[in-house]
Design a protein around this motif. Sequence first.
Motif, PDB file in Angstrom:
ATOM      1  N   UNK A  11      43.479  49.114  36.395  1.00 13.80           N
ATOM      2  CA  UNK A  11      44.710  48.813  37.293  1.00 13.80           C
ATOM      3  C   UNK A  11      44.436  49.493  38.652  1.00 13.80           C
ATOM      4  N   UNK A  12      44.490  48.722  39.816  1.00  9.84           N
ATOM      5  CA  UNK A  12      44.736  49.461  41.319  1.00  9.84           C
ATOM      6  C   UNK A  12      45.807  49.860  41.560  1.00  9.84           C
ATOM      7  N   UNK A  13      46.055  50.861  42.396  1.00 11.01           N
ATOM      8  CA  UNK A  13      47.047  51.574  42.662  1.00 11.01           C
ATOM      9  C   UNK A  13      48.173  50.657  43.376  1.00 11.01           C
ATOM     10  N   UNK A  14      49.348  50.715  42.907  1.00 11.38           N
ATOM     11  CA  UNK A  14      50.643  49.996  43.612  1.00 11.38           C
ATOM     12  C   UNK A  14      50.698  50.710  44.973  1.00 11.38           C
ATOM     13  N   UNK A  47      47.435  47.997  50.442  1.00 12.78           N
ATOM     14  CA  UNK A  47      46.370  46.803  49.912  1.00 12.78           C
ATOM     15  C   UNK A  47      46.513  45.601  50.409  1.00 12.78           C
ATOM     16  N   UNK A  48      47.444  45.261  51.033  1.00  8.89           N
ATOM     17  CA  UNK A  48      48.058  43.927  51.527  1.00  8.89           C
ATOM     18  C   UNK A  48      47.675  44.066  53.217  1.00  8.89           C
ATOM     19  N   UNK A  49      46.841  43.364  53.687  1.00  3.24           N
ATOM     20  CA  UNK A  49      46.215  43.259  55.053  1.00  3.24           C
ATOM     21  C   UNK A  49      47.556  42.934  55.966  1.00  3.24           C
ATOM     22  N   UNK A  95      42.757  38.719  40.641  1.00  2.00           N
ATOM     23  CA  UNK A  95      41.665  39.421  41.056  1.00  2.00           C
ATOM     24  C   UNK A  95      41.432  39.146  42.340  1.00  2.00           C
ATOM     25  N   UNK A  96      41.867  38.083  42.952  1.00  2.68           N
ATOM     26  CA  UNK A  96      41.600  37.656  44.469  1.00  2.68           C
ATOM     27  C   UNK A  96      42.721  37.871  45.320  1.00  2.68           C
ATOM     28  N   UNK A  97      44.063  38.143  44.844  1.00  2.00           N
ATOM     29  CA  UNK A  97      45.069  38.204  45.742  1.00  2.00           C
ATOM     30  C   UNK A  97      45.453  39.782  45.431  1.00  2.00           C
ATOM     31  N   UNK A  98      45.873  40.484  46.440  1.00  2.00           N
ATOM     32  CA  UNK A  98      46.471  41.810  46.282  1.00  2.00           C
ATOM     33  C   UNK A  98      47.925  41.655  45.675  1.00  2.00           C
ATOM     34  N   UNK A  99      48.131  42.130  44.592  1.00  2.00           N
ATOM     35  CA  UNK A  99      49.576  42.318  43.914  1.00  2.00           C
ATOM     36  C   UNK A  99      50.011  43.636  43.642  1.00  2.00           C
ATOM     37  N   UNK A 100      51.153  43.942  44.139  1.00  2.00           N
ATOM     38  CA  UNK A 100      51.704  45.203  44.219  1.00  2.00           C
ATOM     39  C   UNK A 100      52.875  45.199  43.876  1.00  2.00           C
TER      40      UNK A 100
END
Length: 275
Positions: A105-108, A112-114, A171-176
């Motif tokens: 999992x990536x960090x929340x 990460x959202x441009x 996996x294509x869109x940043x989800x936080x």
Amino acid sequence: MSRTLRISSRNATFQQWQALLTNRTKRHRAGEFLVQGVRPITLALRHGWPIHAILLDDTRRLSQWSRDVLEQTPGVNRFALDAELMHELGGKDEESPELLAVAGMPADDLSRIEAGPGMLTLVFDRPGTPANIGALVRSADAFGASGLIVTGHAADPYDPKAVRASTGSLFAVPVVQVAGHREVVDDVITLRRNGLPVEILGSDEGGDVDLAAHDLTGPKVIAIGNETRGLSSAWREACDHILRIPMTGAASSLNAAAAGTVVLYEAARQRALQR
């Protein structure tokens, strides 16, 4: 070089993978989740997600796709499982998968959202069902959203139902995920101070402006409410405007994922006209 370990019983290692499917707390404590399906695994690799393990059906001849996955994951531990064990982890009643992946999992982190002039960030406030999260992630990907933020006490974007419903778009869109609206609002305030005129909008049947009548071409953060309770009062207060989707017929409202999809489509339509 990667090594392949044989798993033929429901041992402690297998139980850890099972927990990734069923136990949110253990999933997040481990910082990893199980990825099922050809397209999700393919997109996870394409977008550079960390793969912690590859699980293989020990009884089947691997397809070209599976061989390609193995070539793309050198050094990753591989586990050969009996078909019955793979079936239990596969998420489908009718068949056993030939390959599964354990992803990190990536960090929340909202960074990460441009952020920029074309920013289009969707917020899902307290979603109750993981499938709705996955469906909205899929729509966000289809209509060019910058990312999706899940706020409050909510379903888990890494629940297998959410991952499957996203058909790999997770996996294509940043989800936080963040605790509440305050983190998002504070981030918007910082962006505004730095010169980016971000507008915060909500969506609700009792909104003050029709969706198509509002300019959605600048940097926007758009909040979609919970499936049964709608937007929280905190989000309503934070919004510059509440958008209304005009409807006819007997329906009083749309499913939350459907409403978010309509909003995203209208934003994409307006932005395409501006190009």
